[in-house]
Design a protein around this motif. Structure first.
Motif, short mmCIF file in Angstrom:
data_model
loop_
_atom_site.label_atom_id
_atom_site.label_comp_id
_atom_site.label_asym_id
_atom_site.label_seq_id
_atom_site.Cartn_x
_atom_site.Cartn_y
_atom_site.Cartn_z
N LEU A 162 -1.06 -7.08 4.33
CA LEU A 162 -0.23 -6.53 3.26
C LEU A 162 0.88 -5.69 3.88
O LEU A 162 0.79 -5.26 5.04
N ASP A 211 1.81 -10.62 2.56
CA ASP A 211 2.56 -10.18 1.38
C ASP A 211 3.46 -9.03 1.80
O ASP A 211 3.03 -8.12 2.52
N TYR A 261 -2.13 -6.07 -3.75
CA TYR A 261 -2.44 -7.45 -4.13
C TYR A 261 -1.87 -7.77 -5.51
O TYR A 261 -1.71 -6.88 -6.35
#
Length: 406
Positions: A251, A34, A39
Motif C-alpha cells: 500500500l 495501490d 484498501y
C-alpha cells in the motif's frame, strides 16, 4: 520488489482484490500494489466520520448529534450481495467468510405512483400485494410458477417458450402482464437498470428472477446480504486470502511507469525499482490512455435519524425506482443500512441514492428518491465518470477492470 511475478495487480478495489485472491489460491505468484494508503480504492468504507466530511470538502465538522466519529464506516459505492449469487458462492468457496460477518437486508421495495411497496416474489406475496389488482395477481402468480419450474436443460418446463429466441416482451404477453407488473418484474426482480432486456431472448431474465427467488428463500426477509462494518471489509477479506497463499501487498506505493516491450506489458516501475510480470490487471485510473469514458453516475450519501417511511421501520432495505415511473431511461436505486450493521452511530441510518446521469442537472434527476428520505440530516454528493477498456488486453497482457457503477 525487483523480481518476476505471474501477475501484478494495481488498485485494491473489490474486483482487483477478488482476482488477486483467486489467482493466489490457484498458485500464481501475485504482487498487489495501490498508490493509496488504504484498501478499497473507490469502493472503500470511510471512517471516522470526520474523514468523510474532509473527503467531500465540507467546511464544518460533524455535529455532536452524529455521535462518535469512529462509530461510522460509510461506503462510497453502495452494494448489496445476492444471497445465492456468484459473489457469495465465491466467498464460500475461498473461505473468505472466515473474516466477515453478514446480516440479511430487511426489505426489498419498489416505487410506484409516488409510493413504495414491498416487492412480491413468491406466490403468497403476489396474492397479498397492493401493487396489483385481483386478476393481475392471478396472472402474475402463474408467471412466478412458470419461472420457479423453469429448467433450461428440460424442454418440458418451457411451456411453449424458446428461451434462446423468445423475447421477454413476448413472455410478458403470453402471461398477459400489465405495464406496472412488467416494471417491477424487470427492474426489482431481474434487476435490470433499463428496458433493453425486453427485446432479447428471455433466458437470462428468467434465470435472474429465479436467482432473486432462490436468494429470498435462503433467509426470508429479502434476497440481499450486507457485511457488518461496511463493504470495505470485502476487499480486505480477499487481500488476506491472497496474502495467506503467498501474495505480496504494497500500500502507499506509487506507480511511476508501466514498462512495455513494444506493445506488450513486461512490468511496473515504482520508486526506481521494476517488478516484472507476465500479466497486468489494474483499475482504469492507472491506464487512462487505455480506457474510454462511457457515462457518469451520481451518488448521494444521506445521513438520517429515522428509518425510511413505509418500510415497516426496517434497519436496512433497497428501494428501486423503475425508469418508467419517473420518465427516465434508467432506474434510481436507494440502498439503506444503519447502526444495526456497525456502520453508523446508534439510532442513525445511511441511505445512498445512485443512478446514471442523463441530463445536465444530475441532482434534480434523483429528487424523487430524496423525497422518500426526508428529513435528511446531511448529504454528500459525488458525480463519478464510468470507464471501460478500449481493448481486451489479449495482445498487451494488460487488462483494465471496469470502473464501478452502482
Amino acid at each position: 520488489m525487483d523480481e518476476e511475478y505471474d501477475v501484478i495487480v494495481l488498485g485494491t478495489g473489490l474486483t482487483e482484490c477478488i482476482l488477486s485472491g483467486i489467482m493466489s489460491v490457484n498458485g500464481k505468484k501475485v504482487l498487489h500494489m495501490d498508490r493509496n494508503p488504504y484498501y478499497g480504492g473507490e469502493s472503500s468504507s470511510i471512517t471516522p466520520l470526520e474523514e468523510l466530511y474532509k473527503r467531500f470538502s465540507l467546511p464544518d465538522s460533524p455535529p455532536e448529534t452524529m455521535g462518535r466519529g469512529r462509530d461510522w464506516n460509510v461506503d462510497l459505492i453502495p452494494k448489496f450481495l445476492m444471497a445465492n449469487g456468484q459473489l457469495v458462492k465465491m466467498l464460500l468457496y475461498t473461505e473468505v467468510t472466515r473474516y466477515l460477518d453478514f446480516k440479511v437486508v430487511e426489505g426489498s421495495f419498489v416505487y410506484k405512483g409516488g409510493k413504495i411497496y414491498k416487492v412480491p416474489s413468491t406466490e403468497t406475496e403476489a396474492l397479498a400485494s397492493n401493487l396489483m389488482g385481483m386478476f393481475e395477481k392471478r396472472r402474475f402468480r402463474k408467471f412466478l410458477v412458470f419461472v420457479a419450474n423453469f429448467d433450461e436443460n428440460d424442454p418440458k418446463t418451457f411451456e411453449g417458450v424458446d428461451p434462446k429466441s423468445t423475447t421477454m416482451r413476448d413472455v410478458y404477453k403470453k402471461f398477459d402482464l400489465g405495464q406496472d407488473v412488467i416494471d417491477f418484474t424487470g427492474h426489482a426482480l431481474a434487476l435490470y437498470r433499463t428496458d433493453d432486456y425486453l427485446d432479447v431472448p428471455c433466458l437470462e431474465t428468467v434465470n435472474r428472477i429465479k436467482l432473486y427467488s432462490e436468494s429470498l428463500a435462503r433467509y426470508g426477509k429479502s434476497p440481499y446480504l450486507y457485511p457488518l462494518y461496511g463493504l470495505g471489509e470485502l476487499p480486505q477479506g480477499f487481500a488476506r486470502l491472497s496474502a495467506i497463499y503467498g501474495g505480496t501487498y504494497m500500500l502507499n506505493k506509487p506507480v511511476d511507469e508501466i514498462v512495455m516491450d513494444g506493445d506488450k506489458v513486461i512490468g511496473v516501475k515504482s520508486e526506481g525499482e521494476v517488478a516484472r510480470c507476465k500479466q497486468l490487471i489494474c483499475d482504469p485510473s492507472y491506464i487512462p490512455d487505455r480506457v474510454r469514458k462511457v457515462g457518469q453516475v451520481i451518488r448521494v450519501i444521506c445521513i438520517l435519524s429515522h428509518p425510511i417511511k413505509n418500510t415497516n421501520d426496517a434497519n436496512s432495505c433497497q428501494i428501486i425506482i423503475p425508469q418508467n415511473q419517473v420518465n427516465r431511461n434508467s432506474d434510481i436505486y436507494v440502498c439503506m443500512i444503519s447502526y444495526a450493521h456497525n456502520v453508523a452511530a446508534q439510532g442513525k441510518y445511511i441511505a445512498i441514492v445512485s443512478t446514471t446521469v442523463e441530463t445536465s442537472e444530475p441532482e434534480a434527476e434523483i429528487e424523487p428518491a430524496l423525497e422518500l428520505l426526508e428529513p435528511i440530516d446531511q448529504k454528500f454528493v459525488a458525480i463519478s465518470d464510468l470507464y471501460e477498456p478500449t481493448d481486451d488486453g489479449t495482445e498487451s497482457q494488460e487488462r483494465a477492470t471496469w470502473s464501478n457503477s452502482f
